[in-house]
Design an enzyme around this catalytic site. Structure first.
Site, PDB file in Angstrom:
ATOM      1  N   GLU A   1      53.727 -61.368  64.801  1.00 39.41           N
ATOM      2  CA  GLU A   1      53.863 -60.541  66.189  1.00 39.41           C
ATOM      3  C   GLU A   1      52.965 -60.985  67.373  1.00 39.41           C
ATOM      4  O   GLU A   1      52.760 -60.133  68.267  1.00 39.41           O
ATOM      5  CB  GLU A   1      53.971 -58.785  65.974  1.00 39.41           C
ATOM      6  CG  GLU A   1      52.495 -58.439  65.518  1.00 39.41           C
ATOM      7  CD  GLU A   1      52.181 -58.443  64.219  1.00 39.41           C
ATOM      8  OE1 GLU A   1      51.353 -57.567  63.942  1.00 39.41           O
ATOM      9  OE2 GLU A   1      52.692 -59.211  63.430  1.00 39.41           O
TER      10      GLU A   1
ATOM     11  N   ASP B   1      49.427 -59.046  71.164  1.00 39.23           N
ATOM     12  CA  ASP B   1      49.944 -58.821  69.919  1.00 39.23           C
ATOM     13  C   ASP B   1      50.844 -57.356  70.087  1.00 39.23           C
ATOM     14  O   ASP B   1      50.445 -56.357  70.733  1.00 39.23           O
ATOM     15  CB  ASP B   1      48.916 -58.422  68.922  1.00 39.23           C
ATOM     16  CG  ASP B   1      49.230 -57.823  67.634  1.00 39.23           C
ATOM     17  OD1 ASP B   1      49.274 -58.802  66.904  1.00 39.23           O
ATOM     18  OD2 ASP B   1      49.356 -56.787  67.353  1.00 39.23           O
ATOM     19  N   ILE B   2      52.039 -57.157  69.465  1.00 41.26           N
ATOM     20  CA  ILE B   2      52.856 -56.002  69.573  1.00 41.26           C
ATOM     21  C   ILE B   2      52.103 -54.908  68.872  1.00 41.26           C
ATOM     22  O   ILE B   2      51.707 -55.015  67.528  1.00 41.26           O
ATOM     23  CB  ILE B   2      54.384 -56.377  69.006  1.00 41.26           C
ATOM     24  CG1 ILE B   2      54.635 -57.453  69.663  1.00 41.26           C
ATOM     25  CG2 ILE B   2      55.206 -55.116  69.041  1.00 41.26           C
ATOM     26  CD1 ILE B   2      56.239 -58.044  69.253  1.00 41.26           C
TER      27      ILE B   2
END
Length: 558
Positions: A473, A430-431
Protein backbone atom coordinates in the site's frame (compact mmCIF):
# COMPACT_ATOMS: atom_id res chain seq x y z
CA UNK A 1 0.24 3.30 -47.65
CA UNK A 2 1.48 6.74 -46.61
CA UNK A 3 0.62 9.60 -48.95
CA UNK A 4 2.88 12.58 -49.52
CA UNK A 5 0.79 15.73 -49.31
CA UNK A 6 1.69 19.41 -49.49
CA UNK A 7 0.70 20.98 -46.22
CA UNK A 8 1.81 24.28 -44.64
CA UNK A 9 3.51 22.47 -41.77
CA UNK A 10 5.86 20.70 -44.20
CA UNK A 11 7.56 23.91 -45.35
CA UNK A 12 10.13 23.84 -42.55
CA UNK A 13 11.05 20.21 -43.20
CA UNK A 14 11.34 20.82 -46.96
CA UNK A 15 13.65 23.77 -46.32
CA UNK A 16 15.80 21.70 -43.95
CA UNK A 17 16.10 18.81 -46.40
CA UNK A 18 16.95 21.13 -49.28
CA UNK A 19 19.59 22.89 -47.18
CA UNK A 20 21.14 19.53 -46.28
CA UNK A 21 21.04 18.49 -49.91
CA UNK A 22 22.75 21.70 -51.02
CA UNK A 23 25.43 21.18 -48.38
CA UNK A 24 25.94 17.61 -49.61
CA UNK A 25 26.28 18.74 -53.22
CA UNK A 26 28.79 21.38 -52.12
CA UNK A 27 30.77 18.72 -50.26
CA UNK A 28 30.79 16.14 -53.08
CA UNK A 29 34.09 17.33 -54.60
CA UNK A 30 35.72 16.82 -51.21
CA UNK A 31 34.38 13.27 -51.00
CA UNK A 32 35.66 12.48 -54.48
CA UNK A 33 39.05 14.04 -53.66
CA UNK A 34 39.26 11.82 -50.58
CA UNK A 35 38.69 8.74 -52.75
CA UNK A 36 41.31 9.95 -55.25
CA UNK A 37 43.86 10.58 -52.50
CA UNK A 38 43.19 7.19 -50.96
CA UNK A 39 43.54 5.53 -54.37
CA UNK A 40 46.88 7.24 -54.92
CA UNK A 41 48.18 5.99 -51.55
CA UNK A 42 47.15 2.44 -52.54
CA UNK A 43 49.13 2.80 -55.78
CA UNK A 44 52.15 4.29 -54.01
CA UNK A 45 52.19 1.64 -51.25
CA UNK A 46 50.47 -1.47 -52.69
CA UNK A 47 51.51 -3.58 -49.71
CA UNK A 48 49.60 -1.49 -47.16
CA UNK A 49 46.28 -3.10 -46.22
CA UNK A 50 45.42 0.03 -44.20
CA UNK A 51 45.31 2.10 -47.39
CA UNK A 52 43.02 -0.46 -49.07
CA UNK A 53 40.73 -0.44 -46.01
CA UNK A 54 40.60 3.36 -46.11
CA UNK A 55 39.60 3.28 -49.79
CA UNK A 56 36.79 0.83 -49.00
CA UNK A 57 35.50 3.11 -46.23
CA UNK A 58 35.46 6.14 -48.53
CA UNK A 59 33.60 4.18 -51.23
CA UNK A 60 31.16 2.81 -48.64
CA UNK A 61 30.45 6.29 -47.30
CA UNK A 62 29.73 7.59 -50.79
CA UNK A 63 27.62 4.52 -51.65
CA UNK A 64 25.45 5.07 -48.59
CA UNK A 65 25.05 8.83 -48.86
CA UNK A 66 24.71 9.43 -52.60
CA UNK A 67 21.38 7.64 -52.99
CA UNK A 68 20.05 9.34 -49.87
CA UNK A 69 20.54 12.75 -51.51
CA UNK A 70 19.23 11.71 -54.94
CA UNK A 71 22.47 10.72 -56.72
CA UNK A 72 21.22 7.20 -57.48
CA UNK A 73 23.70 6.30 -60.23
CA UNK A 74 26.61 7.67 -58.23
CA UNK A 75 25.60 5.51 -55.25
CA UNK A 76 25.17 2.37 -57.36
CA UNK A 77 28.57 2.75 -59.05
CA UNK A 78 30.27 3.39 -55.72
CA UNK A 79 28.60 0.24 -54.36
CA UNK A 80 29.92 -1.82 -57.29
CA UNK A 81 33.45 -0.57 -56.61
CA UNK A 82 33.09 -1.28 -52.89
CA UNK A 83 32.09 -4.86 -53.66
CA UNK A 84 35.09 -5.29 -56.00
CA UNK A 85 37.40 -3.94 -53.29
CA UNK A 86 35.95 -6.31 -50.69
CA UNK A 87 36.49 -9.27 -53.03
CA UNK A 88 40.08 -8.10 -53.64
CA UNK A 89 40.75 -7.87 -49.89
CA UNK A 90 39.44 -11.41 -49.36
CA UNK A 91 42.01 -12.76 -51.81
CA UNK A 92 45.19 -14.26 -50.43
CA UNK A 93 47.55 -11.91 -52.30
CA UNK A 94 47.11 -8.13 -52.56
CA UNK A 95 49.55 -7.58 -55.41
CA UNK A 96 49.67 -4.60 -57.73
CA UNK A 97 48.65 -6.68 -60.73
CA UNK A 98 45.39 -7.77 -59.16
CA UNK A 99 44.67 -4.23 -57.97
CA UNK A 100 45.43 -2.55 -61.34
CA UNK A 101 42.01 -3.17 -62.99
CA UNK A 102 40.22 -1.97 -59.84
CA UNK A 103 42.39 1.14 -59.77
CA UNK A 104 41.50 1.82 -63.42
CA UNK A 105 37.79 1.38 -62.59
CA UNK A 106 38.02 3.78 -59.64
CA UNK A 107 39.86 6.32 -61.82
CA UNK A 108 37.19 6.10 -64.52
CA UNK A 109 34.51 6.44 -61.89
CA UNK A 110 36.12 9.60 -60.47
CA UNK A 111 36.36 11.13 -63.94
CA UNK A 112 32.68 10.38 -64.62
CA UNK A 113 31.53 11.48 -61.15
CA UNK A 114 33.23 14.87 -61.40
CA UNK A 115 30.70 16.01 -64.01
CA UNK A 116 27.73 13.77 -63.24
CA UNK A 117 24.51 15.47 -62.12
CA UNK A 118 21.24 13.71 -61.46
CA UNK A 119 17.76 15.11 -60.90
CA UNK A 120 16.70 14.76 -57.31
CA UNK A 121 13.27 14.91 -55.63
CA UNK A 122 12.55 15.59 -51.97
CA UNK A 123 9.23 14.43 -50.46
CA UNK A 124 7.02 17.35 -49.54
CA UNK A 125 5.72 15.81 -46.34
CA UNK A 126 6.62 13.11 -43.85
CA UNK A 127 4.04 10.92 -42.10
CA UNK A 128 3.91 11.46 -38.35
CA UNK A 129 2.93 8.30 -36.48
CA UNK A 130 5.02 9.34 -33.46
CA UNK A 131 4.00 13.00 -33.40
CA UNK A 132 2.63 14.21 -30.08
CA UNK A 133 -1.16 14.20 -29.98
CA UNK A 134 -3.08 17.41 -29.42
CA UNK A 135 -3.48 17.91 -25.71
CA UNK A 136 -6.27 19.26 -23.59
CA UNK A 137 -9.53 17.63 -24.68
CA UNK A 138 -12.39 19.00 -22.55
CA UNK A 139 -13.27 16.96 -19.48
CA UNK A 140 -16.82 18.20 -18.90
CA UNK A 141 -19.24 15.58 -17.59
CA UNK A 142 -23.04 15.95 -17.59
CA UNK A 143 -24.44 13.91 -14.73
CA UNK A 144 -28.14 13.26 -15.33
CA UNK A 145 -30.02 12.01 -12.26
CA UNK A 146 -33.39 12.99 -10.79
CA UNK A 147 -32.22 12.48 -7.20
CA UNK A 148 -30.35 15.69 -6.37
CA UNK A 149 -28.61 14.33 -3.26
CA UNK A 150 -27.34 11.23 -5.04
CA UNK A 151 -26.26 13.30 -8.04
CA UNK A 152 -24.34 15.80 -5.91
CA UNK A 153 -22.60 12.97 -4.12
CA UNK A 154 -21.47 11.30 -7.37
CA UNK A 155 -20.46 14.68 -8.80
CA UNK A 156 -18.24 15.34 -5.80
CA UNK A 157 -16.50 12.00 -6.28
CA UNK A 158 -15.89 12.72 -9.98
CA UNK A 159 -14.57 16.21 -9.24
CA UNK A 160 -11.97 14.70 -6.90
CA UNK A 161 -10.47 13.01 -9.96
CA UNK A 162 -10.21 16.21 -11.99
CA UNK A 163 -13.50 16.22 -13.92
CA UNK A 164 -15.74 19.26 -14.32
CA UNK A 165 -19.29 18.09 -13.55
CA UNK A 166 -22.67 19.71 -14.19
CA UNK A 167 -25.71 18.05 -12.61
CA UNK A 168 -28.93 17.85 -14.63
CA UNK A 169 -31.95 16.69 -12.64
CA UNK A 170 -34.54 16.85 -15.45
CA UNK A 171 -34.04 14.46 -18.37
CA UNK A 172 -35.79 16.88 -20.75
CA UNK A 173 -33.06 19.49 -20.20
CA UNK A 174 -30.17 17.33 -21.41
CA UNK A 175 -30.52 18.37 -25.06
CA UNK A 176 -30.34 22.10 -24.32
CA UNK A 177 -27.20 21.58 -22.19
CA UNK A 178 -25.59 19.68 -25.09
CA UNK A 179 -26.57 22.41 -27.55
CA UNK A 180 -24.96 25.01 -25.31
CA UNK A 181 -21.73 23.09 -24.62
CA UNK A 182 -20.66 19.69 -25.84
CA UNK A 183 -19.46 17.39 -23.02
CA UNK A 184 -16.74 14.77 -23.00
CA UNK A 185 -19.24 12.30 -21.56
CA UNK A 186 -22.75 11.94 -20.19
CA UNK A 187 -23.20 9.82 -17.06
CA UNK A 188 -26.88 9.18 -16.43
CA UNK A 189 -29.34 7.08 -14.56
CA UNK A 190 -31.35 4.63 -16.62
CA UNK A 191 -34.72 5.13 -14.98
CA UNK A 192 -36.71 8.38 -14.64
CA UNK A 193 -40.32 9.22 -13.71
CA UNK A 194 -41.19 8.89 -17.41
CA UNK A 195 -40.20 5.20 -17.38
CA UNK A 196 -37.65 2.69 -16.19
CA UNK A 197 -35.85 2.84 -19.56
CA UNK A 198 -36.51 6.54 -20.23
CA UNK A 199 -32.81 7.41 -20.04
CA UNK A 200 -31.93 4.96 -22.81
CA UNK A 201 -34.74 6.23 -25.02
CA UNK A 202 -33.61 9.87 -24.63
CA UNK A 203 -29.97 9.02 -25.37
CA UNK A 204 -31.00 7.11 -28.51
CA UNK A 205 -32.98 10.16 -29.70
CA UNK A 206 -30.09 12.58 -28.97
CA UNK A 207 -27.56 10.32 -30.64
CA UNK A 208 -29.59 10.34 -33.84
CA UNK A 209 -30.14 14.11 -33.78
CA UNK A 210 -26.65 15.19 -32.72
CA UNK A 211 -23.79 15.21 -35.23
CA UNK A 212 -21.07 15.43 -32.56
CA UNK A 213 -19.90 12.45 -30.57
CA UNK A 214 -19.52 12.06 -26.82
CA UNK A 215 -19.28 9.08 -24.50
CA UNK A 216 -22.36 7.81 -22.65
CA UNK A 217 -22.27 5.77 -19.46
CA UNK A 218 -25.43 4.46 -17.76
CA UNK A 219 -25.77 3.74 -14.06
CA UNK A 220 -28.71 1.81 -12.64
CA UNK A 221 -29.96 -0.40 -9.85
CA UNK A 222 -31.16 -2.76 -12.59
CA UNK A 223 -28.67 -5.24 -14.01
CA UNK A 224 -30.92 -7.57 -15.98
CA UNK A 225 -30.46 -8.43 -19.63
CA UNK A 226 -33.31 -6.26 -20.93
CA UNK A 227 -31.99 -3.11 -19.25
CA UNK A 228 -28.46 -3.60 -20.52
CA UNK A 229 -29.65 -4.45 -24.04
CA UNK A 230 -31.65 -1.21 -24.12
CA UNK A 231 -28.52 0.80 -23.32
CA UNK A 232 -26.50 -1.01 -25.98
CA UNK A 233 -29.13 -0.20 -28.59
CA UNK A 234 -29.09 3.41 -27.42
CA UNK A 235 -25.37 3.57 -28.18
CA UNK A 236 -24.01 3.47 -24.64
CA UNK A 237 -20.27 2.99 -24.09
CA UNK A 238 -20.49 1.46 -20.60
CA UNK A 239 -22.95 0.31 -17.94
CA UNK A 240 -22.45 0.27 -14.15
CA UNK A 241 -24.74 -1.20 -11.55
CA UNK A 242 -25.37 0.56 -8.26
CA UNK A 243 -23.81 0.82 -5.76
CA UNK A 244 -21.10 2.34 -7.91
CA UNK A 245 -17.53 1.14 -8.01
CA UNK A 246 -16.20 4.68 -8.32
CA UNK A 247 -12.66 3.62 -9.25
CA UNK A 248 -13.97 1.43 -12.07
CA UNK A 249 -16.15 4.32 -13.26
CA UNK A 250 -13.18 6.70 -13.26
CA UNK A 251 -11.05 4.15 -15.13
CA UNK A 252 -13.72 3.86 -17.80
CA UNK A 253 -14.23 7.62 -18.06
CA UNK A 254 -10.50 8.15 -18.44
CA UNK A 255 -10.32 5.54 -21.17
CA UNK A 256 -13.21 7.17 -23.04
CA UNK A 257 -12.36 10.84 -22.61
CA UNK A 258 -8.72 11.44 -21.75
CA UNK A 259 -6.24 11.56 -24.61
CA UNK A 260 -2.81 11.08 -23.14
CA UNK A 261 -0.08 13.11 -24.78
CA UNK A 262 2.18 10.77 -26.68
CA UNK A 263 5.87 11.22 -26.07
CA UNK A 264 7.96 11.47 -29.24
CA UNK A 265 10.13 8.48 -30.08
CA UNK A 266 13.74 9.01 -28.92
CA UNK A 267 16.11 7.87 -31.68
CA UNK A 268 19.92 7.98 -31.52
CA UNK A 269 21.64 8.03 -34.92
CA UNK A 270 25.27 6.86 -34.88
CA UNK A 271 27.15 7.63 -38.07
CA UNK A 272 30.53 9.19 -38.85
CA UNK A 273 29.03 10.69 -42.05
CA UNK A 274 27.41 13.74 -40.47
CA UNK A 275 25.64 14.96 -43.60
CA UNK A 276 23.85 11.68 -44.18
CA UNK A 277 23.04 11.37 -40.48
CA UNK A 278 21.54 14.87 -40.41
CA UNK A 279 19.44 14.06 -43.47
CA UNK A 280 17.83 11.06 -41.79
CA UNK A 281 17.56 13.03 -38.55
CA UNK A 282 15.58 15.72 -40.40
CA UNK A 283 13.27 13.09 -41.89
CA UNK A 284 12.62 11.54 -38.48
CA UNK A 285 12.17 14.91 -36.77
CA UNK A 286 9.66 15.79 -39.48
CA UNK A 287 7.74 12.70 -38.35
CA UNK A 288 7.62 14.03 -34.79
CA UNK A 289 10.53 12.03 -33.40
CA UNK A 290 13.13 13.29 -30.93
CA UNK A 291 16.48 12.61 -32.62
CA UNK A 292 20.08 12.97 -31.49
CA UNK A 293 23.04 12.45 -33.82
CA UNK A 294 26.27 10.95 -32.45
CA UNK A 295 29.38 11.33 -34.58
CA UNK A 296 32.04 10.74 -31.92
CA UNK A 297 31.80 7.01 -31.19
CA UNK A 298 33.88 7.00 -27.95
CA UNK A 299 31.18 9.09 -26.23
CA UNK A 300 28.53 6.43 -26.91
CA UNK A 301 28.17 5.17 -23.33
CA UNK A 302 27.86 8.67 -21.92
CA UNK A 303 25.23 9.55 -24.54
CA UNK A 304 23.26 6.38 -23.81
CA UNK A 305 23.13 7.23 -20.11
CA UNK A 306 22.08 10.84 -20.64
CA UNK A 307 19.71 10.49 -23.60
CA UNK A 308 18.18 7.05 -22.91
CA UNK A 309 17.24 6.34 -26.55
CA UNK A 310 14.34 4.05 -27.42
CA UNK A 311 16.08 3.00 -30.65
CA UNK A 312 19.63 3.18 -31.99
CA UNK A 313 20.10 3.64 -35.74
CA UNK A 314 23.67 3.08 -36.92
CA UNK A 315 25.86 2.36 -39.91
CA UNK A 316 27.87 -0.86 -40.14
CA UNK A 317 31.13 0.67 -41.33
CA UNK A 318 32.68 3.43 -39.25
CA UNK A 319 36.36 4.20 -38.65
CA UNK A 320 37.82 3.13 -35.33
CA UNK A 321 34.86 0.98 -34.29
CA UNK A 322 32.50 -0.69 -36.73
CA UNK A 323 28.79 -1.07 -36.05
CA UNK A 324 29.00 -4.78 -35.29
CA UNK A 325 31.52 -4.23 -32.49
CA UNK A 326 29.53 -1.25 -31.22
CA UNK A 327 26.33 -3.32 -31.08
CA UNK A 328 28.11 -6.01 -29.07
CA UNK A 329 29.50 -3.35 -26.73
CA UNK A 330 26.00 -1.95 -26.12
CA UNK A 331 24.56 -5.41 -25.49
CA UNK A 332 27.16 -6.05 -22.77
CA UNK A 333 25.20 -3.71 -20.48
CA UNK A 334 21.95 -5.25 -19.22
CA UNK A 335 20.46 -1.76 -18.98
CA UNK A 336 20.44 -1.54 -22.79
CA UNK A 337 19.78 -5.18 -23.55
CA UNK A 338 16.26 -4.49 -24.82
CA UNK A 339 16.89 -1.21 -26.69
CA UNK A 340 16.28 -1.87 -30.43
CA UNK A 341 19.36 -1.53 -32.65
CA UNK A 342 18.73 -1.05 -36.36
CA UNK A 343 21.52 -0.98 -38.93
CA UNK A 344 21.12 1.42 -41.86
CA UNK A 345 23.84 0.77 -44.39
CA UNK A 346 24.54 0.41 -48.09
CA UNK A 347 25.98 -3.06 -47.40
CA UNK A 348 24.21 -5.51 -49.72
CA UNK A 349 26.10 -8.69 -48.86
CA UNK A 350 23.52 -10.95 -47.18
CA UNK A 351 26.14 -12.78 -45.11
CA UNK A 352 27.46 -9.51 -43.69
CA UNK A 353 23.92 -8.37 -42.96
CA UNK A 354 23.31 -11.60 -41.04
CA UNK A 355 26.59 -11.13 -39.13
CA UNK A 356 25.38 -7.67 -38.16
CA UNK A 357 22.05 -9.06 -36.95
CA UNK A 358 23.83 -11.75 -34.93
CA UNK A 359 25.82 -9.06 -33.13
CA UNK A 360 22.64 -8.06 -31.32
CA UNK A 361 20.81 -5.90 -33.84
CA UNK A 362 17.08 -6.16 -34.48
CA UNK A 363 16.89 -5.15 -38.14
CA UNK A 364 18.99 -4.25 -41.17
CA UNK A 365 17.81 -1.53 -43.54
CA UNK A 366 19.57 -0.73 -46.79
CA UNK A 367 20.50 2.75 -48.00
CA UNK A 368 19.03 4.60 -49.75
CA UNK A 369 15.64 4.19 -48.11
CA UNK A 370 12.34 5.96 -48.69
CA UNK A 371 11.38 8.30 -45.82
CA UNK A 372 7.99 6.61 -45.31
CA UNK A 373 9.67 3.18 -45.06
CA UNK A 374 12.24 4.45 -42.57
CA UNK A 375 9.65 6.17 -40.37
CA UNK A 376 7.35 3.14 -40.40
CA UNK A 377 10.13 0.65 -39.62
CA UNK A 378 11.50 2.65 -36.69
CA UNK A 379 8.09 3.61 -35.33
CA UNK A 380 6.93 -0.02 -35.13
CA UNK A 381 10.15 -1.00 -33.33
CA UNK A 382 9.79 1.78 -30.76
CA UNK A 383 6.12 0.98 -30.10
CA UNK A 384 6.99 -2.67 -29.44
CA UNK A 385 9.89 -1.61 -27.20
CA UNK A 386 7.54 0.63 -25.21
CA UNK A 387 4.99 -2.16 -24.84
CA UNK A 388 7.62 -4.60 -23.55
CA UNK A 389 9.11 -1.98 -21.22
CA UNK A 390 5.66 -1.26 -19.85
CA UNK A 391 5.21 -4.93 -18.95
CA UNK A 392 8.59 -4.96 -17.22
CA UNK A 393 8.49 -1.55 -15.54
CA UNK A 394 4.82 -1.20 -14.56
CA UNK A 395 2.82 -2.51 -11.63
CA UNK A 396 0.00 -4.72 -12.91
CA UNK A 397 -2.63 -3.49 -10.43
CA UNK A 398 -2.18 0.27 -10.77
CA UNK A 399 -0.27 0.77 -14.03
CA UNK A 400 2.26 2.87 -12.10
CA UNK A 401 6.02 2.31 -12.18
CA UNK A 402 7.17 -0.60 -10.04
CA UNK A 403 9.90 -0.66 -7.37
CA UNK A 404 12.86 -1.26 -9.70
CA UNK A 405 11.65 1.27 -12.26
CA UNK A 406 11.31 3.90 -9.55
CA UNK A 407 14.92 3.42 -8.49
CA UNK A 408 16.08 3.66 -12.09
CA UNK A 409 14.13 6.90 -12.58
CA UNK A 410 15.40 8.33 -9.31
CA UNK A 411 19.05 7.73 -10.27
CA UNK A 412 18.44 9.55 -13.56
CA UNK A 413 16.63 12.46 -11.91
CA UNK A 414 19.36 12.85 -9.30
CA UNK A 415 21.98 13.16 -12.06
CA UNK A 416 19.79 15.67 -13.88
CA UNK A 417 19.17 17.71 -10.72
CA UNK A 418 22.90 17.91 -10.05
CA UNK A 419 23.63 19.11 -13.60
CA UNK A 420 20.90 21.76 -13.52
CA UNK A 421 21.29 22.56 -9.81
CA UNK A 422 17.51 22.28 -9.45
CA UNK A 423 15.66 20.98 -6.37
CA UNK A 424 14.45 17.39 -6.28
CA UNK A 425 11.96 16.01 -3.76
CA UNK A 426 11.01 12.42 -3.02
CA UNK A 427 7.70 11.66 -1.30
CA UNK A 428 6.73 8.38 0.35
CA UNK A 429 2.96 7.79 0.69
CA UNK A 430 1.31 5.04 2.72
CA UNK A 431 -2.40 4.22 3.13
CA UNK A 432 -3.39 4.38 6.80
CA UNK A 433 -4.63 1.24 8.58
CA UNK A 434 -4.48 -0.74 5.34
CA UNK A 435 -4.26 -4.10 7.13
CA UNK A 436 -7.50 -3.25 8.89
CA UNK A 437 -9.14 -2.53 5.51
CA UNK A 438 -8.03 -5.91 4.16
CA UNK A 439 -9.07 -7.76 7.32
CA UNK A 440 -12.48 -6.06 7.50
CA UNK A 441 -13.44 -5.98 3.83
CA UNK A 442 -11.18 -8.44 1.99
CA UNK A 443 -8.25 -8.04 -0.37
CA UNK A 444 -10.33 -7.16 -3.48
CA UNK A 445 -11.64 -4.10 -1.64
CA UNK A 446 -8.11 -3.30 -0.50
CA UNK A 447 -7.01 -3.43 -4.13
CA UNK A 448 -9.84 -1.03 -4.97
CA UNK A 449 -8.51 1.48 -2.41
CA UNK A 450 -4.97 1.16 -3.83
CA UNK A 451 -6.26 1.77 -7.36
CA UNK A 452 -8.25 4.79 -6.19
CA UNK A 453 -5.18 6.44 -4.68
CA UNK A 454 -3.07 5.57 -7.74
CA UNK A 455 -5.64 7.16 -10.03
CA UNK A 456 -5.96 10.25 -7.84
CA UNK A 457 -2.20 10.78 -7.77
CA UNK A 458 -2.06 10.49 -11.55
CA UNK A 459 -4.87 13.01 -11.95
CA UNK A 460 -3.69 15.60 -9.45
CA UNK A 461 0.09 15.65 -9.82
CA UNK A 462 2.08 17.18 -12.66
CA UNK A 463 2.84 15.31 -15.84
CA UNK A 464 6.56 15.52 -15.04
CA UNK A 465 6.19 13.91 -11.60
CA UNK A 466 7.13 10.22 -11.52
CA UNK A 467 4.69 8.08 -9.55
CA UNK A 468 5.24 4.47 -8.58
CA UNK A 469 3.94 1.74 -6.35
CA UNK A 470 6.83 1.06 -4.02
CA UNK A 471 5.26 -2.04 -2.51
CA UNK A 472 1.94 -3.12 -0.99
CA UNK A 473 0.00 0.00 0.00
CA UNK A 474 3.08 2.25 -0.25
CA UNK A 475 3.76 4.70 -3.09
CA UNK A 476 6.81 6.79 -4.01
CA UNK A 477 6.69 10.06 -5.95
CA UNK A 478 9.72 11.72 -7.56
CA UNK A 479 9.06 15.45 -8.00
CA UNK A 480 11.74 17.15 -10.16
CA UNK A 481 12.25 20.88 -9.78
CA UNK A 482 10.10 20.96 -6.63
CA UNK A 483 11.22 22.06 -3.16
CA UNK A 484 9.87 19.95 -0.28
CA UNK A 485 7.53 22.64 1.10
CA UNK A 486 5.74 22.94 -2.26
CA UNK A 487 5.60 19.14 -2.57
CA UNK A 488 4.07 18.82 0.89
CA UNK A 489 1.46 21.45 0.04
CA UNK A 490 0.38 19.67 -3.15
CA UNK A 491 0.25 16.28 -1.42
CA UNK A 492 -1.82 17.76 1.39
CA UNK A 493 -4.45 18.80 -1.16
CA UNK A 494 -4.45 15.27 -2.59
CA UNK A 495 -4.70 13.89 0.95
CA UNK A 496 -7.79 15.99 1.64
CA UNK A 497 -9.46 14.80 -1.57
CA UNK A 498 -8.61 11.16 -0.97
CA UNK A 499 -10.18 11.25 2.49
CA UNK A 500 -13.56 12.13 0.94
CA UNK A 501 -13.62 9.29 -1.60
CA UNK A 502 -15.97 6.50 -0.59
CA UNK A 503 -15.12 2.90 -1.29
CA UNK A 504 -17.87 0.30 -1.58
CA UNK A 505 -17.68 -2.89 0.48
CA UNK A 506 -20.66 -5.26 0.42
CA UNK A 507 -23.60 -3.46 2.02
CA UNK A 508 -21.84 -0.27 3.11
CA UNK A 509 -19.12 2.13 2.05
CA UNK A 510 -16.19 3.65 3.89
CA UNK A 511 -13.40 6.21 3.49
CA UNK A 512 -9.64 5.86 3.85
CA UNK A 513 -6.73 8.21 4.45
CA UNK A 514 -3.01 8.28 3.80
CA UNK A 515 0.13 9.68 5.42
CA UNK A 516 3.19 10.96 3.58
CA UNK A 517 6.77 12.04 4.16
CA UNK A 518 8.80 14.30 1.86
CA UNK A 519 12.57 14.82 1.63
CA UNK A 520 14.79 16.99 -0.55
CA UNK A 521 17.97 15.81 -2.26
CA UNK A 522 20.97 17.17 -0.36
CA UNK A 523 24.10 18.44 -2.07
CA UNK A 524 26.04 15.32 -1.15
CA UNK A 525 23.07 12.95 -0.90
CA UNK A 526 22.31 9.84 -2.93
CA UNK A 527 19.23 7.73 -3.72
CA UNK A 528 19.50 5.55 -0.62
CA UNK A 529 19.80 8.58 1.65
CA UNK A 530 16.83 10.25 -0.02
CA UNK A 531 14.65 7.17 0.45
CA UNK A 532 15.75 6.89 4.08
CA UNK A 533 14.90 10.51 4.87
CA UNK A 534 11.51 10.36 3.14
CA UNK A 535 10.73 7.14 4.98
CA UNK A 536 11.66 8.72 8.31
CA UNK A 537 9.32 11.63 7.57
CA UNK A 538 6.57 9.15 6.72
CA UNK A 539 7.15 7.34 10.00
CA UNK A 540 6.84 10.67 11.80
CA UNK A 541 3.51 11.32 10.05
CA UNK A 542 2.25 7.95 11.28
CA UNK A 543 3.51 8.71 14.77
CA UNK A 544 1.72 12.09 14.75
CA UNK A 545 -1.69 10.49 14.24
CA UNK A 546 -1.72 9.63 10.50
CA UNK A 547 -3.65 11.44 7.75
CA UNK A 548 -0.96 14.15 7.52
CA UNK A 549 2.22 15.15 5.66
CA UNK A 550 5.63 15.57 7.27
CA UNK A 551 8.82 17.16 5.93
CA UNK A 552 12.19 15.51 6.64
CA UNK A 553 13.80 18.93 7.04
CA UNK A 554 11.72 19.49 10.17
CA UNK A 555 13.04 16.31 11.80
CA UNK A 556 16.45 17.82 12.48
CA UNK A 557 18.48 15.54 10.15
CA UNK A 558 20.10 16.22 6.83
Amino acid sequence: MHQWNDTPGDAGLDATLRALEEAYVAGLPGRLNAIESSLQRCLDEPGSVAHFDALVLHLHSLAGSAGTFGFTDLGMRATELELRMNAFLKAAAHDAGAFAPIADAVGSFLHWAASATQAKAIPSAIPAPCAPAAAGAPRLIYLVHDDTLVARDIAGQLENFGYEVEVITALAHLQEYIDRRLPSAVVMDLGFPAGILAGAAEVARIRQANAHGFAVIFISTRSNFEARLATVRAGADAYFSKPLDMVALIDRLDALTVQEEKQPCRVLIVDDDLQTAEHYAAVLRGAGMDVRVLEQIPSMLQTLGEYRPELILMDVYMPGCNGVDLARLIRQDNMYLDVPIVFLSSESDVEKQLDAIESGADDFLTKPIQPAHLVSALNSRVLRYRALRSLIMRDSLTGLFNHSALKEHLAREIARARRSRAPLTLAMVDIDHFKRINDSHGHPVGDQVIRALARLLQQRLRRGDIIGRYGGEEFAIIMPGTPPDAAAQVLDQVRASFSTIRHYAEAHDFTATFSAGVAELATDGDADTLFRLADQALYQAKHDGRNCIRNASSLGEN
